[in-house]
Enzyme design. Sequence first.
Site, PDB file in Angstrom:
ATOM      1  N   CYS A   1       3.341  12.706 -11.596  1.00 16.95           N
ATOM      2  CA  CYS A   1       2.876  11.637 -12.497  1.00 16.95           C
ATOM      3  C   CYS A   1       1.600  11.042 -11.900  1.00 16.95           C
ATOM      4  O   CYS A   1       0.913  11.714 -11.123  1.00 16.95           O
ATOM      5  CB  CYS A   1       3.967  10.585 -12.732  1.00 16.95           C
ATOM      6  SG  CYS A   1       4.504   9.701 -11.255  1.00 16.95           S
TER       7      CYS A   1
ATOM      8  N   CYS B   1       7.015   5.717 -10.228  1.00 13.56           N
ATOM      9  CA  CYS B   1       7.900   5.406 -11.365  1.00 13.56           C
ATOM     10  C   CYS B   1       8.554   6.654 -11.969  1.00 13.56           C
ATOM     11  O   CYS B   1       9.755   6.864 -11.829  1.00 13.56           O
ATOM     12  CB  CYS B   1       7.138   4.667 -12.466  1.00 13.56           C
ATOM     13  SG  CYS B   1       6.500   3.055 -11.952  1.00 13.56           S
ATOM     14  N   ARG B   2       7.759   7.496 -12.644  1.00 15.80           N
ATOM     15  CA  ARG B   2       8.345   8.612 -13.401  1.00 15.80           C
ATOM     16  C   ARG B   2       8.730   9.802 -12.546  1.00 15.80           C
ATOM     17  O   ARG B   2       9.871  10.297 -12.622  1.00 15.80           O
ATOM     18  CB  ARG B   2       7.354   9.062 -14.495  1.00 15.80           C
ATOM     19  CG  ARG B   2       7.165   8.043 -15.596  1.00 15.80           C
ATOM     20  CD  ARG B   2       5.948   8.354 -16.448  1.00 15.80           C
ATOM     21  NE  ARG B   2       4.715   8.175 -15.701  1.00 15.80           N
ATOM     22  CZ  ARG B   2       3.495   8.416 -16.154  1.00 15.80           C
ATOM     23  NH1 ARG B   2       3.356   8.884 -17.383  1.00 15.80           N
ATOM     24  NH2 ARG B   2       2.434   8.198 -15.428  1.00 15.80           N
TER      25      ARG B   2
ATOM     26  N   ASN C   1       3.283   8.378  -8.564  1.00 19.53           N
ATOM     27  CA  ASN C   1       4.435   8.899  -7.796  1.00 19.53           C
ATOM     28  C   ASN C   1       5.355   7.770  -7.326  1.00 19.53           C
ATOM     29  O   ASN C   1       5.950   7.835  -6.257  1.00 19.53           O
ATOM     30  CB  ASN C   1       3.984   9.756  -6.600  1.00 19.53           C
ATOM     31  CG  ASN C   1       5.118  10.569  -5.950  1.00 19.53           C
ATOM     32  OD1 ASN C   1       5.066  10.876  -4.768  1.00 19.53           O
ATOM     33  ND2 ASN C   1       6.136  10.921  -6.695  1.00 19.53           N
TER      34      ASN C   1
HETATM   35  P1  4NP Z   1       3.910   6.467 -12.371  1.00 17.15           P
HETATM   36  O1  4NP Z   1       3.553   4.976 -12.811  1.00 17.15           O
HETATM   37  O2  4NP Z   1       2.682   7.291 -12.622  1.00 17.15           O
HETATM   38  O3  4NP Z   1       5.028   6.828 -13.271  1.00 17.15           O
HETATM   39  O4  4NP Z   1       4.287   6.397 -10.911  1.00 17.15           O
HETATM   40  C1  4NP Z   1       2.439   4.294 -12.331  1.00 17.15           C
HETATM   41  C2  4NP Z   1       2.507   3.632 -11.123  1.00 17.15           C
HETATM   42  C3  4NP Z   1       1.418   2.939 -10.656  1.00 17.15           C
HETATM   43  C4  4NP Z   1       0.251   2.897 -11.403  1.00 17.15           C
HETATM   44  C5  4NP Z   1       0.187   3.565 -12.606  1.00 17.15           C
HETATM   45  C6  4NP Z   1       1.284   4.266 -13.066  1.00 17.15           C
HETATM   46  N1  4NP Z   1      -0.869   2.180 -10.938  1.00 17.15           N
HETATM   47  O5  4NP Z   1      -1.871   2.093 -11.665  1.00 17.15           O
HETATM   48  O6  4NP Z   1      -0.844   1.638  -9.829  1.00 17.15           O
END
Ligand code: 4NP
Length: 156
Positions: free
Chosen positions: A13, A18-19, A16
């Site tokens: 994602c 959340c999803r 790294n």
């Molecule tokens: P992920 O979610 O891609 O599912 O881990 C996010 C976590 C952090 C950020 C964006 C998406 N960020 O902009 O910090």
Amino acid sequence: MKYYCGMKVLMVCLGNICRSPLAEGILQMKIKAQGLDWEVDSAGTGAWHVGEQPDRRSIQVARKNGIDITYQRARQFQAQDLDTFDLIFAMDQSNLANILRKANNTIQEKKVHLIMNQVDPNANRSVPDPYYDDDGFEQVYEMLDKACDKIIARWV
Ligand code: 4NP
């Protein structure tokens, strides 16, 4: 030496946290339950959260479903992952584009898939980024749970 016959799967994602940590935890739990010899990891295309634990909301929804993801630490996706892993699943179109930009041959390109296309082939659905949406984590969990069932069904 043990002959390795499992798949090496990487979930990707943006952050790294959340999803893809959820995707890693869910697939890990399912392959263990089936006694499969697969290796599962996750990474983010961005570097902002490198070294961090998964987001507390991902930890919570995983725990509610009997999965511990607290051991995970964020790392950034690297070009070498396209050689190391057999299957690479992107959570959204932007992750997919960023991964494919690092590929330099068709063998590498063919390893990369949009994860929700395992559930709805060719629909090109993204797993929504739940970072700014406290209520989004349950939906992300449900989507990834379905996708991981399909991944196992297709590649076992
Ligand atoms: P992920 O979610 O891609 O599912 O881990 C996010 C976590 C952090 C950020 C964006 C998406 N960020 O902009 O910090």
